[in-house]
Design a protein around this motif. Sequence first.
Motif, PDB file in Angstrom:
ATOM      1  N   SER A   1     -12.457 -21.643  27.408  1.00  0.00           N
ATOM      2  CA  SER A   1     -11.921 -20.402  26.662  1.00  0.00           C
ATOM      3  C   SER A   1     -11.595 -19.762  27.389  1.00  0.00           C
ATOM      4  N   PHE A   2      -9.556 -19.889  26.328  1.00  0.00           N
ATOM      5  CA  PHE A   2      -8.491 -19.193  27.338  1.00  0.00           C
ATOM      6  C   PHE A   2      -7.954 -18.482  26.070  1.00  0.00           C
ATOM      7  N   ASP A   3      -7.561 -19.189  25.414  1.00  0.00           N
ATOM      8  CA  ASP A   3      -6.281 -18.605  24.112  1.00  0.00           C
ATOM      9  C   ASP A   3      -6.211 -17.145  23.687  1.00  0.00           C
ATOM     10  N   ILE A   4      -7.670 -16.863  23.321  1.00  0.00           N
ATOM     11  CA  ILE A   4      -8.641 -15.288  22.375  1.00  0.00           C
ATOM     12  C   ILE A   4      -8.663 -14.929  23.628  1.00  0.00           C
ATOM     13  N   PRO A   5      -9.340 -15.143  24.628  1.00  0.00           N
ATOM     14  CA  PRO A   5      -9.240 -14.214  25.460  1.00  0.00           C
ATOM     15  C   PRO A   5      -8.336 -13.381  26.381  1.00  0.00           C
ATOM     16  N   TYR A   6      -7.521 -14.785  26.496  1.00  0.00           N
ATOM     17  CA  TYR A   6      -6.462 -14.140  26.958  1.00  0.00           C
ATOM     18  C   TYR A   6      -5.687 -12.985  26.154  1.00  0.00           C
ATOM     19  N   SER A   7      -5.620 -13.101  24.938  1.00  0.00           N
ATOM     20  CA  SER A   7      -4.872 -12.028  23.662  1.00  0.00           C
ATOM     21  C   SER A   7      -6.258 -10.963  23.761  1.00  0.00           C
ATOM     22  N   MET A   8      -6.799 -11.056  24.091  1.00  0.00           N
ATOM     23  CA  MET A   8      -7.552  -9.345  23.283  1.00  0.00           C
ATOM     24  C   MET A   8      -8.334  -9.547  24.891  1.00  0.00           C
ATOM     25  N   PRO A   9      -7.234  -8.828  26.200  1.00  0.00           N
ATOM     26  CA  PRO A   9      -7.549  -8.707  27.379  1.00  0.00           C
ATOM     27  C   PRO A   9      -8.306  -7.554  26.995  1.00  0.00           C
ATOM     28  N   GLY A  10      -9.805  -7.617  27.445  1.00  0.00           N
ATOM     29  CA  GLY A  10     -10.395  -6.549  28.366  1.00  0.00           C
ATOM     30  C   GLY A  10      -9.703  -5.319  29.721  1.00  0.00           C
ATOM     31  N   PRO A  11     -10.778  -4.279  29.229  1.00  0.00           N
ATOM     32  CA  PRO A  11     -10.213  -3.288  31.369  1.00  0.00           C
ATOM     33  C   PRO A  11     -10.379  -4.040  31.692  1.00  0.00           C
TER      34      PRO A  11
ATOM     35  N   PRO B   1      -3.167 -21.383  15.704  1.00  0.00           N
ATOM     36  CA  PRO B   1      -2.816 -21.517  16.894  1.00  0.00           C
ATOM     37  C   PRO B   1      -3.696 -20.325  17.196  1.00  0.00           C
ATOM     38  N   LEU B   2      -4.169 -20.695  18.446  1.00  0.00           N
ATOM     39  CA  LEU B   2      -5.421 -19.922  18.916  1.00  0.00           C
ATOM     40  C   LEU B   2      -4.880 -18.862  19.699  1.00  0.00           C
ATOM     41  N   ALA B   3      -3.563 -18.872  20.286  1.00  0.00           N
ATOM     42  CA  ALA B   3      -3.328 -17.776  20.666  1.00  0.00           C
ATOM     43  C   ALA B   3      -2.860 -16.679  18.978  1.00  0.00           C
ATOM     44  N   PHE B   4      -2.438 -17.613  17.727  1.00  0.00           N
ATOM     45  CA  PHE B   4      -2.076 -15.851  16.896  1.00  0.00           C
ATOM     46  C   PHE B   4      -3.285 -15.986  16.352  1.00  0.00           C
ATOM     47  N   VAL B   5      -4.436 -16.706  16.902  1.00  0.00           N
ATOM     48  CA  VAL B   5      -5.856 -15.389  15.629  1.00  0.00           C
ATOM     49  C   VAL B   5      -6.200 -14.481  16.857  1.00  0.00           C
TER      50      VAL B   5
END
Length: 304
Positions: free
Chosen positions: A243-253, A131-135
């Motif tokens: 693109s949503f799941d991976i950037p959402y799970s790896m948020p920047g500042p 799953p994308l969020a898991f990645v």
Amino acid sequence: MNDRHTPTPQRSLFDRLADMNETTLAALLLAPAFIFISIIVVYPVATLVWNSFNDVRLLTGAPSRWVGLENYLLLLADAQFWRATKNTMIIVLVTVPGSLVVGLGLALLANMPFKWRGPIRLSLLLPWATPLAFVGLIFAWFFHSEYGVFNDLLRRLGLAPQIWFNSPTLTMMAICIATIWKTSSFMALILLAGLQTIPKSLYEAADVDGASKWRQFTDITLPLLVPSMLVALIFRTLTAIQSFDIPYSMPGPGEETQTLAMYIHMNAVDYLDLGYSSALAVVMFGLSMATTFIYLRYVKADGK
């Protein structure tokens, strides 16, 4: 003496279908699919476009109000929209070619005639099925500033560890690496299917002519693999735009690494502004359609 009241024999449905012309029969057979597509595609898209011309804010409780192009004019002046679009384009421009190159290498490896080819092909399914969020969560741990794998490698190499998610540039780099790992297996599976269609006799003839492996790759493999590459690129580019799941799970500042899909989600779910979020979604839909059109034009030109 003829009986005028003799009933006309009933014709079966098959006989009546057989008497239809091809156009009428085709329309009749395609009608269920057209109705189904209208329900699940046409109606939602039409509703989305309609909402984009209205002021629909669920938090205020006010009724929907027609505003015309106001949402689109607000969008053009929205700095956050342009930042989200820029981040989305960065992901597209970095991860699509990256996943194509990595996927091509994996496909060539999986297509080589050696004993353990089966397990390698099976392993291609692992990133694709994750799953994308898991990645995103896995790679967020990999890039953790204190106990992450990447900082541990930097320390072992004598380099200074990085605080990855405090910098927009480093965060986007981490997101792109995670995305390429996730999507390269999908590209590899499509390219592997394309490699299987190339006749082996072409390589045998090239061997007889003394062509090197690199010459066989550039003159035989790549040209014949172009149709499979285009199919893979169409699907990969569309998913990159969304693109949503991976950037959402790896948020920047802050919101510096927010993508267009994340911005749409924020306006629709957090702010309940369906009018403005619909305008944003229409823009993303337009980007997806324009990208598909460009690819299809290239396919049509290449097929002539």
